[in-house]
Write an enzyme that holds these catalytic residues in place. Structure first.
Site, PDB file in Angstrom:
ATOM      1  N   THR A 167      -7.109  -4.746   0.229  1.00 52.84           N
ATOM      2  CA  THR A 167      -5.869  -5.233   0.857  1.00 52.84           C
ATOM      3  C   THR A 167      -6.046  -6.660   1.385  1.00 52.84           C
ATOM      4  O   THR A 167      -5.134  -7.480   1.285  1.00 52.84           O
ATOM      5  CB  THR A 167      -5.450  -4.272   1.988  1.00 52.84           C
ATOM      6  OG1 THR A 167      -5.250  -2.979   1.409  1.00 52.84           O
ATOM      7  CG2 THR A 167      -4.143  -4.710   2.638  1.00 52.84           C
TER       8      THR A 167
ATOM      9  N   ASP B 257       0.840  -1.211   0.000  1.00 55.87           N
ATOM     10  CA  ASP B 257       0.000   0.000   0.000  1.00 55.87           C
ATOM     11  C   ASP B 257       0.876   1.264   0.000  1.00 55.87           C
ATOM     12  O   ASP B 257       0.678   2.173  -0.798  1.00 55.87           O
ATOM     13  CB  ASP B 257      -0.915   0.022   1.224  1.00 55.87           C
ATOM     14  CG  ASP B 257      -1.867  -1.161   1.293  1.00 55.87           C
ATOM     15  OD1 ASP B 257      -3.069  -0.970   1.106  1.00 55.87           O
ATOM     16  OD2 ASP B 257      -1.387  -2.296   1.526  1.00 55.87           O
TER      17      ASP B 257
END
Ligand SMILES: *[C@@H]1O[C@H](CO)[C@@H](O)[C@H](O)[C@H]1NC(C)=O
Ligand SMILES: *[C@@H]1O[C@H](CO)[C@@H](O)[C@H](O)[C@H]1NC(C)=O
Ligand SMILES: *[C@@H]1O[C@H](CO)[C@@H](O)[C@H](O)[C@H]1NC(C)=O
Ligand SMILES: *[C@@H]1O[C@H](CO)[C@@H](O)[C@H](O)[C@H]1NC(C)=O
Ligand SMILES: *[C@@H]1O[C@H](CO)[C@@H](O)[C@H](O)[C@H]1NC(C)=O
Ligand SMILES: *[C@@H]1O[C@H](CO)[C@@H](O)[C@H](O)[C@H]1NC(C)=O
Ligand SMILES: CC(=O)N[C@H]1CO[C@H](CO)[C@@H](O)[C@@H]1O
Ligand SMILES: [Mg+2]
Length: 368
Positions: A146, A49
């Site tokens: 995620t 990320d």
């Protein structure tokens, strides 16, 4: 041509980001001591990320001028600095440098010298714009889904450009969504290696078309736009034949409400549960006809979770509105303010009208 450069840089940098994510999954950057950590709100975040956000922020700033670029993105540096482990920051810096070193293969200019930790942190924290109704704002979800990324399911890199409150460019990188195979349910992920042929989809507002190209992460240079093909929504408009997708996680969406709507519409197929904005990608490509997400009370949708997917579905021939039938409003800052109950994305107007009708009917009956 308007937005031509924005689209080209966007497609190239999202491809690079997708390859970065695949490399992290394969452990190509060495062992990751803290692949997954928790943010203050308990949602997971990974080296991927932060690395993707830093890399894309750096490339956009170099390409369009640092002082001219406004970026609204999901991650900040708070958790990265809060976490006791300095090895996490070191992993991010290494990953960003390794990926920027590959930039020329993607037709992008990398830095002349590797970035220092402070420059990487700066690139991440520069994405602190809150958008709004005026001017140009890039909107980025560096890794959307995620949990899907961590669990080997679907995930996406999503980049969009908003101008004066309207989404004008959308790029959706789907590293685990083969350009050649139909989307499958989360719990039945394919065992073969075909996932490596992920895809990238993109469009410009008003082009009346959306495109897809296979993800190329091996050796060689990115050919663009030569390898792209036009994608279109499905022509199925009979609910009996339609496939609908919804989030895997129950945390932020009400599965029992969408099951009720599916029943009243006469949908026969079981829902396809998929992580991330790959659900929008599936509608745009014609692998599914409906994406419904009804929020639980108190949850506010963020613009980076929808901007790229919405413009791609619309230009591929589909319709996206809130559950009251109104267009999503990207002009109000970080959140989709005023969203009525949820989001309905469809391959066409017929199915869409039926769903909105079913929502009104169920709402009326529950308030009699
Ligand atoms: C930033 O924008 C201004 C005004 O549009 C332009 O003159 C300038 O060249 C831009 N800077 C860069 C580095 O692109
Ligand atoms: C964003 O961060 C920069 C420093 O990176 C700071 O100068 C700026 O004021 C911040 N903007 C907002 C809107 O917080
Ligand atoms: C989704 O699939 C992944 C990989 O097969 C699995 O680990 C995960 O538990 C699944 N999630 C749900 C909610 O079924
Ligand atoms: C996603 O990629 C991982 C490897 O990175 C693989 O193990 C998994 O099966 C893939 N999932 C899907 C749904 O293709
Ligand atoms: C989900 O929708 C159902 C109606 O099907 C409703 O009764 C329930 O309160 C909703 N749950 C939440 C958490 O909003
Ligand atoms: C997808 O998986 C969910 C459980 O995670 C299941 O309820 C649903 O029926 C499955 N859909 C299909 C099309 O197999
Ligand atoms: C500070 C740092 O980690 N620098 C690394 C950046 O990445 C290059 C590879 O491109 C490494 O050689 C540097 O050590
Ligand atoms: Mg994210």
């Amino acid at each position: 041509m308007e937005y031509e450069k924005e689209l080209e840089i966007g497609v190239r940098v999202v491809q690079l980001a997708c390859c970065l994510c695949q490399k992290i999954q394969k452990g190509s950057f060495g062992p990751n001591p803290d692949l997954v950590v928790s943010k203050l709100d308990d949602s997971p975040v990974t080296v991927a990320d932060w690395s993707v956000q830093a890399m894309i922020s750096w490339i956009l700033s170099e390409s369009f001028g640092r002082e001219n670029v406004s970026i609204v993105a999901e991650e900040d540096t708070q958790t990265l600095s809060d976490v006791k482990s300095t090895s996490l920051l070191a992993s991010v810096v290494t990953t960003v440098n390794e990926s920027l070193a590959m930039a020329p293969r993607f037709g992008l200019n990398g830095p002349t010298a590797p970035l220092e930790a402070s420059e990487v942190l700066d690139a991440i924290s520069r994405c602190n714009s809150s958008g709004g109704p005026v001017g140009r704002h890039w909107v980025l979800d560096p890794v959307d889904g995620t949990l899907g990324f961590v669990r080997g399911g679907q995930y996406a890199v999503a980049l969009a450009l908003i101008e004066n409150g309207r989404v004008v460019v959308g790029v959706l990188g789907c590293p685990n969504y083969s350009s050649k195979r139909k989307l499958v349910n989360n719990s039945s992920a394919p065992k073969s290696d075909l996932w490596q042929e992920g895809c990238v989809m993109y469009t410009k507002r008003g082009s009346g078309q959306a495109w897809m190209q296979p993800l190329v992460c091996g050796d060689g240079t990115l050919e663009w736009p030569n390898s792209a093909s036009v994608i279109q929504v499905s022509s199925i408009d009979n609910p009996v034949m339609a496939t609908f997708c919804e989030p895997v996680e129950k945390a932020n969406s009400n599965h029992s409400y969408s099951a009720g709507i599916a029943y009243s519409l006469g949908l026969r197929k079981q829902p396809l549960r998929v992580y991330s904005m790959v659900k929008y990608a599936a509608i745009a490509r014609g692998d599914a006809e409906i994406y419904m997400k009804f929020a639980k009370a108190g949850y506010k949708e963020k613009i980076w979770d929808h901007a790229a997917g919405v413009v791609i579905v619309e230009e591929a021939g589909g319709v996206v509105t809130d559950a009251g039938g109104r267009p999503l409003d990207f002009s109000k800052g970080v959140y989709l303010e005023g969203l009525d109950r949820g989001i309905v994305a469809c391959s066409g107007v017929n199915l869409h009208e039926k769903i909105i009708g079913a929502v009104y009917a169920s709402w009326d009956s529950s308030h009699l």
